[in-house]
Design a protein around this motif. Structure first.
Motif, short mmCIF file in Angstrom:
data_model
loop_
_atom_site.label_atom_id
_atom_site.label_comp_id
_atom_site.label_asym_id
_atom_site.label_seq_id
_atom_site.Cartn_x
_atom_site.Cartn_y
_atom_site.Cartn_z
N MET A 59 0.21 2.24 -9.93
CA MET A 59 0.21 2.25 -8.47
C MET A 59 -0.35 0.95 -7.90
O MET A 59 -0.04 0.58 -6.77
N ARG A 60 -1.12 0.21 -8.69
CA ARG A 60 -1.70 -1.05 -8.24
C ARG A 60 -0.63 -2.08 -7.88
O ARG A 60 -0.92 -3.04 -7.17
N ARG A 61 0.59 -1.88 -8.32
CA ARG A 61 1.67 -2.82 -7.97
C ARG A 61 1.87 -2.88 -6.46
O ARG A 61 2.41 -3.83 -5.93
N HIS A 62 1.40 -1.85 -5.74
CA HIS A 62 1.54 -1.81 -4.29
C HIS A 62 0.40 -2.50 -3.55
O HIS A 62 0.33 -2.44 -2.33
N GLU A 63 -0.48 -3.17 -4.29
CA GLU A 63 -1.54 -3.95 -3.66
C GLU A 63 -1.02 -5.29 -3.15
O GLU A 63 -1.74 -6.02 -2.48
N ALA A 64 0.22 -5.62 -3.50
CA ALA A 64 0.87 -6.84 -3.01
C ALA A 64 2.13 -6.44 -2.25
O ALA A 64 2.73 -5.40 -2.53
N ARG A 65 2.52 -7.25 -1.30
CA ARG A 65 3.77 -7.02 -0.57
C ARG A 65 4.92 -7.13 -1.58
O ARG A 65 4.93 -8.02 -2.42
N PRO A 66 5.90 -6.22 -1.55
CA PRO A 66 7.00 -6.29 -2.50
C PRO A 66 7.82 -7.57 -2.30
O PRO A 66 7.85 -8.14 -1.21
N GLY A 67 8.48 -8.00 -3.38
CA GLY A 67 9.21 -9.26 -3.32
C GLY A 67 10.68 -9.13 -3.65
O GLY A 67 11.11 -8.15 -4.26
N ILE A 68 11.42 -10.15 -3.25
CA ILE A 68 12.83 -10.24 -3.64
C ILE A 68 12.92 -10.53 -5.13
O ILE A 68 13.80 -10.04 -5.82
N THR A 69 11.99 -11.32 -5.63
CA THR A 69 11.88 -11.58 -7.06
C THR A 69 10.42 -11.44 -7.44
O THR A 69 9.54 -11.40 -6.58
N GLY A 70 10.16 -11.34 -8.73
CA GLY A 70 8.79 -11.16 -9.18
C GLY A 70 8.62 -11.53 -10.64
O GLY A 70 9.57 -11.93 -11.32
N TRP A 71 7.40 -11.38 -11.12
CA TRP A 71 7.06 -11.72 -12.49
C TRP A 71 7.85 -10.87 -13.49
O TRP A 71 8.29 -11.36 -14.52
N ALA A 72 8.08 -9.61 -13.18
CA ALA A 72 8.88 -8.76 -14.07
C ALA A 72 10.33 -9.22 -14.10
O ALA A 72 11.00 -9.14 -15.14
N GLN A 73 10.86 -9.72 -12.98
CA GLN A 73 12.25 -10.15 -12.92
C GLN A 73 12.48 -11.39 -13.79
O GLN A 73 13.50 -11.50 -14.44
N ASN A 125 0.82 -1.23 0.00
CA ASN A 125 0.00 0.00 0.00
C ASN A 125 0.85 1.27 0.00
O ASN A 125 0.39 2.33 0.41
N GLY A 126 2.08 1.17 -0.44
CA GLY A 126 2.97 2.33 -0.54
C GLY A 126 3.61 2.76 0.76
O GLY A 126 4.31 3.77 0.81
N ARG A 127 3.36 2.00 1.86
CA ARG A 127 3.96 2.36 3.15
C ARG A 127 5.46 2.15 3.11
O ARG A 127 5.95 1.11 2.69
N PRO A 128 6.25 3.12 3.57
CA PRO A 128 7.70 3.01 3.50
C PRO A 128 8.27 1.98 4.49
O PRO A 128 7.74 1.79 5.58
N PHE A 129 9.33 1.33 4.06
CA PHE A 129 10.11 0.45 4.93
C PHE A 129 11.57 0.60 4.52
O PHE A 129 11.88 1.17 3.48
N ARG A 130 12.47 0.09 5.34
CA ARG A 130 13.90 0.21 5.08
C ARG A 130 14.44 -1.08 4.45
O ARG A 130 14.59 -2.08 5.14
N LEU A 131 14.69 -1.04 3.15
CA LEU A 131 15.22 -2.18 2.40
C LEU A 131 16.70 -2.36 2.72
O LEU A 131 17.45 -1.39 2.78
N ILE A 132 17.12 -3.62 2.92
CA ILE A 132 18.52 -3.92 3.25
C ILE A 132 19.12 -4.74 2.12
O ILE A 132 18.59 -5.79 1.75
N LYS A 133 20.25 -4.26 1.58
CA LYS A 133 20.99 -4.98 0.54
C LYS A 133 22.47 -4.91 0.89
O LYS A 133 22.88 -4.07 1.68
N PHE A 134 23.28 -5.75 0.25
CA PHE A 134 24.72 -5.56 0.37
C PHE A 134 25.12 -4.34 -0.45
O PHE A 134 24.60 -4.12 -1.55
N ARG A 135 26.05 -3.58 0.07
CA ARG A 135 26.56 -2.42 -0.66
C ARG A 135 27.39 -2.92 -1.84
O ARG A 135 28.19 -3.84 -1.71
N THR A 136 27.18 -2.31 -3.00
CA THR A 136 27.91 -2.72 -4.21
C THR A 136 28.67 -1.57 -4.86
O THR A 136 29.42 -1.78 -5.80
N MET A 137 28.46 -0.35 -4.36
CA MET A 137 29.09 0.83 -4.97
C MET A 137 29.92 1.60 -3.97
O MET A 137 29.61 1.64 -2.79
N ARG A 138 30.96 2.24 -4.51
CA ARG A 138 31.75 3.17 -3.69
C ARG A 138 30.95 4.45 -3.49
O ARG A 138 30.13 4.82 -4.33
#
Length: 192
Positions: free
Chosen positions: A116-130, A46-59
Protein backbone atom coordinates in the motif's frame (compact mmCIF):
# COMPACT_ATOMS: atom_id res chain seq x y z
CA UNK A 1 9.72 20.88 -7.67
CA UNK A 2 8.41 17.62 -9.15
CA UNK A 3 5.02 19.19 -9.96
CA UNK A 4 6.71 22.20 -11.55
CA UNK A 5 8.91 19.88 -13.64
CA UNK A 6 5.84 17.92 -14.82
CA UNK A 7 4.01 21.07 -15.93
CA UNK A 8 7.13 22.52 -17.59
CA UNK A 9 7.78 19.31 -19.55
CA UNK A 10 4.14 19.08 -20.70
CA UNK A 11 4.04 22.72 -21.79
CA UNK A 12 7.39 22.52 -23.62
CA UNK A 13 6.40 19.32 -25.46
CA UNK A 14 2.82 20.47 -26.23
CA UNK A 15 3.63 21.22 -29.92
CA UNK A 16 4.43 17.52 -30.31
CA UNK A 17 1.88 15.74 -28.13
CA UNK A 18 -1.23 17.85 -28.82
CA UNK A 19 -1.23 17.19 -32.62
CA UNK A 20 -0.37 13.54 -31.93
CA UNK A 21 -3.27 13.31 -29.48
CA UNK A 22 -5.65 14.70 -32.12
CA UNK A 23 -4.35 12.42 -34.90
CA UNK A 24 -4.50 9.28 -32.75
CA UNK A 25 -7.90 10.26 -31.39
CA UNK A 26 -9.15 10.55 -34.96
CA UNK A 27 -7.66 7.16 -35.78
CA UNK A 28 -9.36 5.52 -32.80
CA UNK A 29 -12.66 7.19 -33.75
CA UNK A 30 -12.42 5.94 -37.35
CA UNK A 31 -11.19 2.48 -36.39
CA UNK A 32 -13.37 1.72 -33.38
CA UNK A 33 -16.02 4.41 -33.17
CA UNK A 34 -17.03 6.01 -29.92
CA UNK A 35 -15.95 6.45 -27.23
CA UNK A 36 -12.39 7.41 -28.19
CA UNK A 37 -11.20 7.45 -24.59
CA UNK A 38 -11.22 4.73 -21.98
CA UNK A 39 -11.93 6.38 -18.62
CA UNK A 40 -11.66 4.40 -15.42
CA UNK A 41 -11.48 5.24 -11.74
CA UNK A 42 -8.04 4.46 -10.30
CA UNK A 43 -6.41 5.07 -6.92
CA UNK A 44 -4.12 8.09 -6.82
CA UNK A 45 -2.02 9.73 -4.12
CA UNK A 46 -2.93 8.23 -0.71
CA UNK A 47 -5.39 5.92 -2.50
CA UNK A 48 -7.80 8.76 -3.40
CA UNK A 49 -9.73 7.87 -6.57
CA UNK A 50 -9.37 9.82 -9.80
CA UNK A 51 -10.54 9.22 -13.38
CA UNK A 52 -7.66 7.92 -15.53
CA UNK A 53 -7.90 8.78 -19.25
CA UNK A 54 -6.41 6.52 -21.94
CA UNK A 55 -7.11 5.83 -25.59
CA UNK A 56 -9.54 2.97 -26.02
CA UNK A 57 -7.78 -0.14 -27.37
CA UNK A 58 -10.45 -2.84 -27.03
CA UNK A 59 -13.83 -3.57 -28.54
CA UNK A 60 -16.78 -3.72 -26.18
CA UNK A 61 -18.29 -7.11 -25.54
CA UNK A 62 -17.47 -10.49 -24.16
CA UNK A 63 -14.25 -12.40 -24.42
CA UNK A 64 -10.76 -12.14 -23.05
CA UNK A 65 -8.72 -8.95 -23.26
CA UNK A 66 -6.59 -10.56 -25.98
CA UNK A 67 -9.70 -11.31 -28.07
CA UNK A 68 -11.14 -7.80 -27.65
CA UNK A 69 -7.85 -6.02 -28.35
CA UNK A 70 -8.04 -4.43 -31.81
CA UNK A 71 -5.26 -4.17 -34.37
CA UNK A 72 -4.97 -0.44 -33.72
CA UNK A 73 -5.16 -1.11 -29.99
CA UNK A 74 -2.24 -3.51 -30.26
CA UNK A 75 -0.23 -0.81 -32.07
CA UNK A 76 -1.15 1.87 -29.51
CA UNK A 77 -0.13 -0.38 -26.63
CA UNK A 78 3.09 -1.57 -28.28
CA UNK A 79 4.13 2.06 -28.79
CA UNK A 80 2.67 3.08 -25.38
CA UNK A 81 0.61 5.70 -27.21
CA UNK A 82 -2.58 4.59 -25.45
CA UNK A 83 -1.12 6.36 -22.39
CA UNK A 84 -0.81 9.75 -24.13
CA UNK A 85 -4.14 11.15 -22.79
CA UNK A 86 -2.79 10.64 -19.27
CA UNK A 87 -0.86 13.86 -19.84
CA UNK A 88 -4.23 15.51 -19.12
CA UNK A 89 -4.28 13.72 -15.75
CA UNK A 90 -0.78 15.09 -15.09
CA UNK A 91 -1.91 18.63 -15.95
CA UNK A 92 -4.83 18.26 -13.52
CA UNK A 93 -2.42 17.20 -10.77
CA UNK A 94 -3.85 13.69 -10.44
CA UNK A 95 -0.72 12.03 -11.83
CA UNK A 96 2.95 12.75 -12.39
CA UNK A 97 5.15 11.87 -15.35
CA UNK A 98 7.01 9.40 -13.09
CA UNK A 99 5.58 7.36 -10.23
CA UNK A 100 4.00 3.98 -9.54
CA UNK A 101 1.46 3.11 -12.26
CA UNK A 102 -2.13 3.51 -11.05
CA UNK A 103 -3.71 0.06 -10.83
CA UNK A 104 -7.35 -0.92 -10.30
CA UNK A 105 -9.50 0.25 -7.39
CA UNK A 106 -10.51 -3.32 -6.63
CA UNK A 107 -6.87 -4.17 -5.80
CA UNK A 108 -6.72 -1.78 -2.81
CA UNK A 109 -8.09 -4.25 -0.21
CA UNK A 110 -5.72 -6.94 -1.53
CA UNK A 111 -2.50 -5.02 -0.75
CA UNK A 112 -0.30 -5.77 2.21
CA UNK A 113 0.56 -2.67 4.29
CA UNK A 114 3.98 -2.58 2.56
CA UNK A 115 2.43 -2.80 -0.92
CA UNK A 116 0.00 0.00 0.00
CA UNK A 117 3.02 2.30 0.44
CA UNK A 118 3.09 2.67 -3.37
CA UNK A 119 0.32 5.24 -2.85
CA UNK A 120 2.62 7.54 -0.88
CA UNK A 121 3.67 9.01 -4.25
CA UNK A 122 1.48 10.49 -6.98
CA UNK A 123 0.93 7.78 -9.65
CA UNK A 124 2.91 8.13 -12.86
CA UNK A 125 2.63 7.55 -16.57
CA UNK A 126 5.87 5.60 -16.23
CA UNK A 127 7.76 4.32 -13.23
CA UNK A 128 10.61 2.25 -11.86
CA UNK A 129 8.62 -0.99 -12.34
CA UNK A 130 7.93 -0.08 -15.99
CA UNK A 131 11.62 0.34 -16.85
CA UNK A 132 12.47 -2.85 -14.97
CA UNK A 133 10.10 -5.19 -16.78
CA UNK A 134 6.68 -3.50 -17.08
CA UNK A 135 4.10 -6.28 -17.48
CA UNK A 136 6.67 -9.07 -17.91
CA UNK A 137 7.56 -9.13 -14.19
CA UNK A 138 5.62 -10.63 -11.30
CA UNK A 139 3.23 -8.64 -9.14
CA UNK A 140 5.62 -9.11 -6.22
CA UNK A 141 8.49 -7.58 -8.22
CA UNK A 142 6.28 -4.73 -9.43
CA UNK A 143 5.33 -3.76 -5.87
CA UNK A 144 8.95 -4.03 -4.68
CA UNK A 145 10.00 -1.63 -7.45
CA UNK A 146 7.13 0.75 -6.65
CA UNK A 147 7.97 0.92 -2.94
CA UNK A 148 11.69 1.27 -3.74
CA UNK A 149 10.80 4.26 -5.93
CA UNK A 150 8.72 5.85 -3.13
CA UNK A 151 11.72 5.54 -0.78
CA UNK A 152 14.34 6.74 -3.29
CA UNK A 153 12.57 9.27 -5.52
CA UNK A 154 14.59 12.22 -6.73
CA UNK A 155 14.85 14.51 -9.73
CA UNK A 156 17.77 12.49 -11.12
CA UNK A 157 15.99 9.18 -10.66
CA UNK A 158 12.98 10.61 -12.53
CA UNK A 159 15.26 11.74 -15.37
CA UNK A 160 16.82 8.27 -15.53
CA UNK A 161 13.35 6.64 -15.61
CA UNK A 162 12.18 8.97 -18.41
CA UNK A 163 15.28 8.14 -20.50
CA UNK A 164 14.92 4.40 -19.85
CA UNK A 165 11.21 4.62 -20.70
CA UNK A 166 12.03 6.10 -24.11
CA UNK A 167 14.43 3.19 -24.71
CA UNK A 168 11.89 0.55 -23.56
CA UNK A 169 9.19 2.05 -25.79
CA UNK A 170 11.52 2.06 -28.81
CA UNK A 171 12.56 -1.56 -28.18
CA UNK A 172 9.02 -2.62 -27.12
CA UNK A 173 10.22 -4.48 -24.04
CA UNK A 174 7.89 -5.94 -21.40
CA UNK A 175 4.62 -4.88 -23.03
CA UNK A 176 2.69 -7.90 -21.80
CA UNK A 177 2.98 -10.88 -19.51
CA UNK A 178 3.23 -14.25 -21.21
CA UNK A 179 -0.19 -15.34 -22.47
CA UNK A 180 -1.85 -12.03 -21.54
CA UNK A 181 -2.87 -8.88 -23.45
CA UNK A 182 -1.31 -6.85 -20.63
CA UNK A 183 -0.93 -8.51 -17.21
CA UNK A 184 -3.00 -11.01 -15.27
CA UNK A 185 -5.26 -10.14 -12.33
CA UNK A 186 -3.62 -9.24 -9.02
CA UNK A 187 -5.21 -11.58 -6.52
CA UNK A 188 -3.34 -10.45 -3.39
CA UNK A 189 -1.86 -12.63 -0.72
CA UNK A 190 1.54 -12.70 -2.39
CA UNK A 191 4.57 -12.53 -0.16
CA UNK A 192 6.26 -9.16 -0.30
Amino acid sequence: MKRLFDILMIVLTAPVWIPLLLILGGGVRLGMGRPVFFVQERPGLNGRPFRLIKFRTMRDGLGSDAERLTRMGRFLRAASLDELPELLNVLKGEMSLVGPRPLLMRYLPRYTPEQMRRHEARPGITGWAQVNGRNAITWEQKFEYDVWYVDNRSFWLDMKILCLTAWRVLTRQGISAEGEATMGEFRGGEKF
